[in-house]
Design an enzyme around this catalytic site. Structure first.
Site, PDB file in Angstrom:
ATOM      1  N   GLY A 137      -3.410  -6.002  -7.457  1.00  0.00           N
ATOM      2  CA  GLY A 137      -3.259  -7.050  -6.919  1.00  0.00           C
ATOM      3  C   GLY A 137      -2.695  -6.808  -5.554  1.00  0.00           C
ATOM      4  CB  SER A 145     -12.640 -11.229  -5.234  1.00  0.00           C
ATOM      5  OG  SER A 145     -11.956 -11.532  -4.053  1.00  0.00           O
ATOM      6  CB  VAL A 181      -5.544  -6.188 -13.611  1.00  0.00           C
ATOM      7  CG1 VAL A 181      -5.592  -5.200 -12.436  1.00  0.00           C
ATOM      8  CG2 VAL A 181      -4.729  -7.383 -13.185  1.00  0.00           C
ATOM      9  CG  ASN A 209       2.075  -6.910  -6.970  1.00  0.00           C
ATOM     10  OD1 ASN A 209       3.063  -7.451  -6.868  1.00  0.00           O
ATOM     11  ND2 ASN A 209       0.800  -7.438  -6.370  1.00  0.00           N
ATOM     12  CB  SER A 226       9.376 -13.699 -12.477  1.00  0.00           C
ATOM     13  OG  SER A 226       9.742 -14.726 -11.949  1.00  0.00           O
ATOM     14  CE1 TYR A 273       4.398 -15.630 -12.348  1.00  0.00           C
ATOM     15  CE2 TYR A 273       6.640 -16.418 -12.322  1.00  0.00           C
ATOM     16  CZ  TYR A 273       5.772 -15.582 -11.840  1.00  0.00           C
ATOM     17  OH  TYR A 273       5.962 -14.579 -10.862  1.00  0.00           O
ATOM     18  CB  ALA A 329       5.550 -16.667 -22.109  1.00  0.00           C
ATOM     19  CE  LYS A 335       4.925 -12.401 -13.281  1.00  0.00           C
ATOM     20  NZ  LYS A 335       4.490 -10.977 -12.865  1.00  0.00           N
ATOM     21  CB  ILE A 358       9.274 -13.408  -2.613  1.00  0.00           C
ATOM     22  CG1 ILE A 358      10.452 -12.686  -3.761  1.00  0.00           C
ATOM     23  CG2 ILE A 358       9.164 -12.173  -1.323  1.00  0.00           C
ATOM     24  CD1 ILE A 358      11.807 -12.209  -3.086  1.00  0.00           C
TER      25      ILE A 358
HETATM   26  P1  NAP Z   1       0.148 -13.329  -4.400  1.00  0.00           P
HETATM   27  O1  NAP Z   1       0.516 -13.579  -3.117  1.00  0.00           O
HETATM   28  O2  NAP Z   1      -0.906 -14.445  -5.064  1.00  0.00           O
HETATM   29  O3  NAP Z   1      -0.901 -12.102  -4.868  1.00  0.00           O
HETATM   30  C1  NAP Z   1      -1.364 -11.592  -6.133  1.00  0.00           C
HETATM   31  C2  NAP Z   1      -2.648 -10.732  -5.696  1.00  0.00           C
HETATM   32  O4  NAP Z   1      -2.946 -10.533  -7.141  1.00  0.00           O
HETATM   33  C3  NAP Z   1      -3.637 -11.701  -4.972  1.00  0.00           C
HETATM   34  O5  NAP Z   1      -4.131 -11.035  -4.140  1.00  0.00           O
HETATM   35  C4  NAP Z   1      -4.651 -11.908  -6.150  1.00  0.00           C
HETATM   36  O6  NAP Z   1      -6.043 -12.058  -5.945  1.00  0.00           O
HETATM   37  C5  NAP Z   1      -4.532 -10.858  -7.062  1.00  0.00           C
HETATM   38  N1  NAP Z   1      -4.998 -11.110  -8.488  1.00  0.00           N
HETATM   39  C6  NAP Z   1      -4.844 -12.154  -9.264  1.00  0.00           C
HETATM   40  N2  NAP Z   1      -5.534 -12.023 -10.203  1.00  0.00           N
HETATM   41  C7  NAP Z   1      -5.884 -10.456 -10.467  1.00  0.00           C
HETATM   42  C8  NAP Z   1      -6.631 -10.004 -11.311  1.00  0.00           C
HETATM   43  N3  NAP Z   1      -6.983 -10.564 -12.499  1.00  0.00           N
HETATM   44  N4  NAP Z   1      -7.025  -8.834 -11.020  1.00  0.00           N
HETATM   45  C9  NAP Z   1      -6.739  -8.141  -9.965  1.00  0.00           C
HETATM   46  N5  NAP Z   1      -5.881  -8.850  -8.838  1.00  0.00           N
HETATM   47  C10 NAP Z   1      -5.572 -10.254  -9.239  1.00  0.00           C
HETATM   48  O7  NAP Z   1       1.174 -13.148  -5.374  1.00  0.00           O
HETATM   49  P2  NAP Z   1       2.817 -12.514  -4.805  1.00  0.00           P
HETATM   50  O8  NAP Z   1       3.694 -13.566  -4.558  1.00  0.00           O
HETATM   51  O9  NAP Z   1       2.394 -11.399  -3.804  1.00  0.00           O
HETATM   52  O10 NAP Z   1       3.199 -11.971  -6.399  1.00  0.00           O
HETATM   53  C11 NAP Z   1       2.972 -10.649  -6.845  1.00  0.00           C
HETATM   54  C12 NAP Z   1       3.729 -10.247  -8.069  1.00  0.00           C
HETATM   55  O11 NAP Z   1       5.047 -10.683  -7.887  1.00  0.00           O
HETATM   56  C13 NAP Z   1       3.218 -11.220  -9.033  1.00  0.00           C
HETATM   57  O12 NAP Z   1       3.267 -10.414 -10.376  1.00  0.00           O
HETATM   58  C14 NAP Z   1       4.343 -12.287  -9.257  1.00  0.00           C
HETATM   59  O13 NAP Z   1       4.111 -12.961 -10.436  1.00  0.00           O
HETATM   60  C15 NAP Z   1       5.606 -11.616  -8.840  1.00  0.00           C
HETATM   61  N6  NAP Z   1       6.672 -12.502  -8.366  1.00  0.00           N
HETATM   62  C16 NAP Z   1       6.367 -13.173  -7.241  1.00  0.00           C
HETATM   63  C17 NAP Z   1       7.482 -14.066  -6.672  1.00  0.00           C
HETATM   64  C18 NAP Z   1       7.439 -14.752  -5.281  1.00  0.00           C
HETATM   65  O14 NAP Z   1       8.306 -15.487  -4.977  1.00  0.00           O
HETATM   66  N7  NAP Z   1       6.187 -14.520  -4.591  1.00  0.00           N
HETATM   67  C19 NAP Z   1       8.645 -13.951  -7.518  1.00  0.00           C
HETATM   68  C20 NAP Z   1       8.700 -13.352  -8.784  1.00  0.00           C
HETATM   69  C21 NAP Z   1       7.752 -12.620  -9.070  1.00  0.00           C
HETATM   70  P3  NAP Z   1      -6.536 -13.528  -5.669  1.00  0.00           P
HETATM   71  O15 NAP Z   1      -5.971 -14.276  -4.699  1.00  0.00           O
HETATM   72  O16 NAP Z   1      -7.939 -13.172  -5.609  1.00  0.00           O
HETATM   73  O17 NAP Z   1      -6.588 -14.338  -6.964  1.00  0.00           O
END
Ligand code: NAP
Length: 244
Positions: free
Chosen positions: A8, A34, A61, A87, A139, A152, A154, A156, A185
């Protein structure tokens, strides 16, 4: 040259981790679901500018067979798999009483089953190498729960159990497995929150600000580095003092 897979990673935290690991000298295998995600940005060029190899691999994934193929392709292209960063993650928020079965299942498949799929296949390569680093994105919602995020939280929380189990099962093969638990973040995921929600959150963060993607990438870089060679089975919260 050592190789890192970051799932991701076309944008957000994953892209920042990929760029940081490239700066650390790793060849980079990017991934997203994609092709369009990579057509609309220059992450591959940014990483190559660090003087390392970089290629992207399209795979869902949450799909076991996709992950098996993806890992095989990376191994064939790069020769080794030294770091796996699980990720990729999504949210489908809603209060439990209103949460659909589909939104529960989808989040568990993408956030939780993906860690099984990728760790099983990349872990098998690492076991043969007798070395490897796995870093999972949990998370604060997985550590403490969060209203509106039953699915979510569950997924994490499950990642923490999987992290500790992998650390115990694969430690004797020279493989470490740790998790990071980000708080709030600044990414497209948190941009979706309303202004009122954002303001409420800031009041409970000791540092009174959101974290940056680079601040997550820095901790992942440490866990993938030689300095963390005796750190395994740990969860590092990166939340500016959200919960103490
Ligand atoms: P994000 O900007 O939404 O990026 C996640 C990426 O994963 C996107 O490019 C998405 O693509 C891709 N993805 C989604 N489903 C997928 C799949 N089935 N196979 C492959 N790729 C896939 O999220 P982020 O904020 O950077 O978060 C990254 C990680 O950190 C996540 O695990 C999230 O739970 C964790 N996290 C984030 C925060 C926060 O504050 N942002 C806090 C705690 C934990 P599409 O856009 O095409 O779906």
């Amino acid at each position: 040259m050592a190789t890192a897979i970051i799932t991701g990673s076309a944008r957000g935290i994953g892209a920042a981790i990929a760029l940081r690991l490239a700066k650390d000298g790793f060849d980079i295998a990017l991934n997203d679901i994609s092709e369009a995600m990579f057509e609309n940005n220059d992450i591959v060029e940014q990483i190559k500018a660090e003087g390392v190899m970089c290629e992207y691999f399209i795979a869902d994934v949450s799909n076991y067979a996709d992950c098996e193929r993806f890992v095989k392709e990376v191994k064939a292209k790069f020769g080794t798999i030294d770091v796996l960063v699980n990720n990729a993650g999504i949210t489908r928020d809603g209060l439990l009483a209103r949460m659909s079965e589909e939104n529960f299942d989808t989040v568990i498949a993408v956030n939780q089953k993906s860690v099984f799929n990728m760790t099983k296949h990349a872990g098998s390569v690492m076991m043969k190498q007798k070395s490897g680093r796995i870093v999972n994105l949990s998370s604060v919602a997985g550590l403490h729960g969060n209203p509106g995020q039953f699915n979510y939280s569950a997924s994490k929380a499950a990642i923490i159990g999987m992290t500790k189990t992998v650390a115990k099962e694969l430690g004797s093969r020279g493989i470490t497995c740790n998790a990071v638990a980000p708080g709030f973040i600044k990414t497209p995921m948190t941009d979706k929150l309303t202004d009122a929600q954002k303001e409420k959150i800031l009041q409970v963060i000791a540092m009174r600000r959101y974290g940056t993607v680079e601040e997550i990438a820095g901790v992942v870089s440490f866990l993938a580095s030689k300095d963390a060679s005796y750190v395994t089975g740990q969860v590092i919260e990166i939340s500016g003092g959200l919960s103490m």
